[in-house]
Design a protein around this motif. Structure first.
Motif, PDB file in Angstrom:
ATOM      1  N   SER A 131       0.839  -1.198   0.000  1.00 62.34           N
ATOM      2  CA  SER A 131       0.000   0.000   0.000  1.00 62.34           C
ATOM      3  C   SER A 131       0.871   1.244   0.000  1.00 62.34           C
ATOM      4  N   THR A 142      -5.397   5.736  -0.710  1.00 63.81           N
ATOM      5  CA  THR A 142      -4.371   4.687  -0.682  1.00 63.81           C
ATOM      6  C   THR A 142      -4.440   3.879  -1.966  1.00 63.81           C
ATOM      7  N   ARG A 143      -3.292   3.661  -2.565  1.00 67.10           N
ATOM      8  CA  ARG A 143      -3.225   2.773  -3.717  1.00 67.10           C
ATOM      9  C   ARG A 143      -2.184   1.694  -3.444  1.00 67.10           C
ATOM     10  N   GLU A 176       1.239  -0.441  -4.856  1.00 61.82           N
ATOM     11  CA  GLU A 176       2.381  -0.391  -5.764  1.00 61.82           C
ATOM     12  C   GLU A 176       2.999  -1.784  -5.825  1.00 61.82           C
TER      13      GLU A 176
END
Length: 413
Positions: free
Chosen positions: A376, A383-384, A386
């Motif tokens: 995260s 929040t994404r 990666e």
């Protein structure tokens, strides 16, 4: 027929340390065996006196055919890092212990010792002591001339183990007896009697490093960060290695030492050996060893060079092969101990193919896990995720050992 020999523990105060019955046995024996210091306590002994030193095995063979009444003298408790165990296996003996030097040292210190960690660097290498004692509250150490109190202090300071103070007890039981507390800095500069015991006591908190150390905690090459086995993959790979406390581990392409360091913290009574071709990465590894208190053996070489210097492994991790994968796997498979394991992280399908083919040629079976992981990452108030690079974790085992659970894991990136 050989008689039952008596092995009697004796203190530094000589005859005064013995029960009257033990003194009677010594007076009546026809052969008295012991170190020069022990035999000197009995200058008037009428029987033969034989010095026990150096070739203990040869002495045992001589005693096998001895028919005379024989007493063997040993320091303290002969079964505590002493000759008692060997004698009991090879000869018909009865053992009568004296107080061990550890017991005497704790009595001078005025503390209980049932909760202490006991170790010896007497007549053996200090290598690996850091991970064996890290975090222990009380540690008692038997020393020798090379691994003296001052040498032990310098060793511990090199791993930043400053939470310990030391109690040094010298010449216990003799007229020259002396005992006292020292900081490690004081002990490093001190001069001590040859006969001593060191007790370490933790006075201040130790750093705690749970399994799965964060990547950013490791010193890494800059600005080219990323040459490290990522935490999530590291955890999966080490789990596949199935390490135990006495494992002998190879880490090939050790780089920052992240896998080797975590392995050493599991295999505390074993040993970890690393090989790394890049000198700068190896320097980072050494910095990490000091920080995480793991005393590894690491060499600057391009594998498979250097592997002949290592003992046969229980587990092998391959973090990079430099193009010599086939030759490397042949050496690892050949030298792997029964039931052993190997790990390589493969970032490409070409490496995956080469590894599985190589294992098949060596008579090993394989299974493969593809680890596709994401972490995260905040983006403004959201929040994404990666993604990390996908890694193939290749696990292999020798066919004839399959029922024994022997596993080899291969990780190469």
């Amino acid at each position: 027929m050989t008689q039952t020999m008596k092995v009697i523990g004796i203190g530094d105060d000589g005859q005064a340390s013995l029960l009257p019955l033990y003194r009677k046995w010594i007076e009546e024996c026809e052969l008295l065996v012991g170190g020069e210091r022990h035999l000197a306590f009995f200058p008037e002994h009428a029987g033969e006196k034989r010095v026990l030193k150096g070739g203990l095995t040869a002495m045992v063979e001589e005693l096998r055919t001895e028919t005379r009444k024989t007493v063997i003298l040993a320091s303290g408790d002969p079964l505590f890092y002493g000759i008692g165990s060997l004698l009991a296996k090879k000869l018909n003996v009865e053992i009568y212990p004296h107080l061990s030097s550890i017991q005497l040292a704790f009595s001078k210190m005025g503390e209980a010792w049932q909760d202490a960690t006991l170790a010896s660097v007497h007549g053996r290498s200090i290598k690996g002591l850091a991970q064996r004692i890290d975090g222990k509250d009380k540690v008692a150490l038997l020393t020798d001339l090379e691994n003296s109190p001052s040498a032990i202090a310098r060793y511990l300071l090199s791993f930043q183990m400053t939470e310990y103070d030391a109690f040094v007890a010298e010449n216990l039981g003799s007229a020259e007896e002396k005992a006292g507390w020292y900081s490690l800095e004081e002990m490093a500069d001190g001069v001590f009697s040859d006969l001593n015991v060191v007790i370490l006591k933790k006075r201040r908190p130790s750093p705690v490093w749970p399994f799965g150390i964060a990547d950013e905690e490791f010193s890494q090459r800059k600005p080219d960060k990323g040459l490290i086995t990522k935490k999530e993959v590291r955890i999966l790979s080490i789990a596949q290695l199935q390490l135990h406390t006495k494992s002998i581990v190879w880490d090939i392409g050790t780089c920052t030492g992240s896998v080797a360091i975590e392995a050493a913290r599991i295999a505390r009574e074993g040993a970890v050996y690393g090989v790394e071709k890049n000198a700068d990465d190896l320097e980072n590894c050494r910095q990490n060893m000091a920080k995480f208190r793991t005393d590894l053996t690491v060499i600057n070489a391009r594998a498979p060079k250097g592997l002949d210097e290592f003992p046969d492994p229980d587990a092998v991790f391959i973090g990079g092969s430099g193009g010599e994968l086939r030759e490397l796997l042949n050496i690892c498979c050949t030298r792997l101990r029964t039931g052993g394991r190997i790990v390589v992280n493969a970032a490409t399908i070409e490496t995956l193919y080469e590894a599985t083919q190589a294992f098949a040629a060596e008579g090993f079976e394989t299974s493969v896990t593809l680890a596709q992981l994401s972490r995260s990452k905040p983006i403004l108030s959201l929040t994404r995720f990666e993604a990390l690079n996908p890694i193939y974790i290749i696990t292999a085992w020798a066919k004839q050992e399959e029922e024994q659970g022997g596993i080899i894991v291969m990780n190469n990136y």
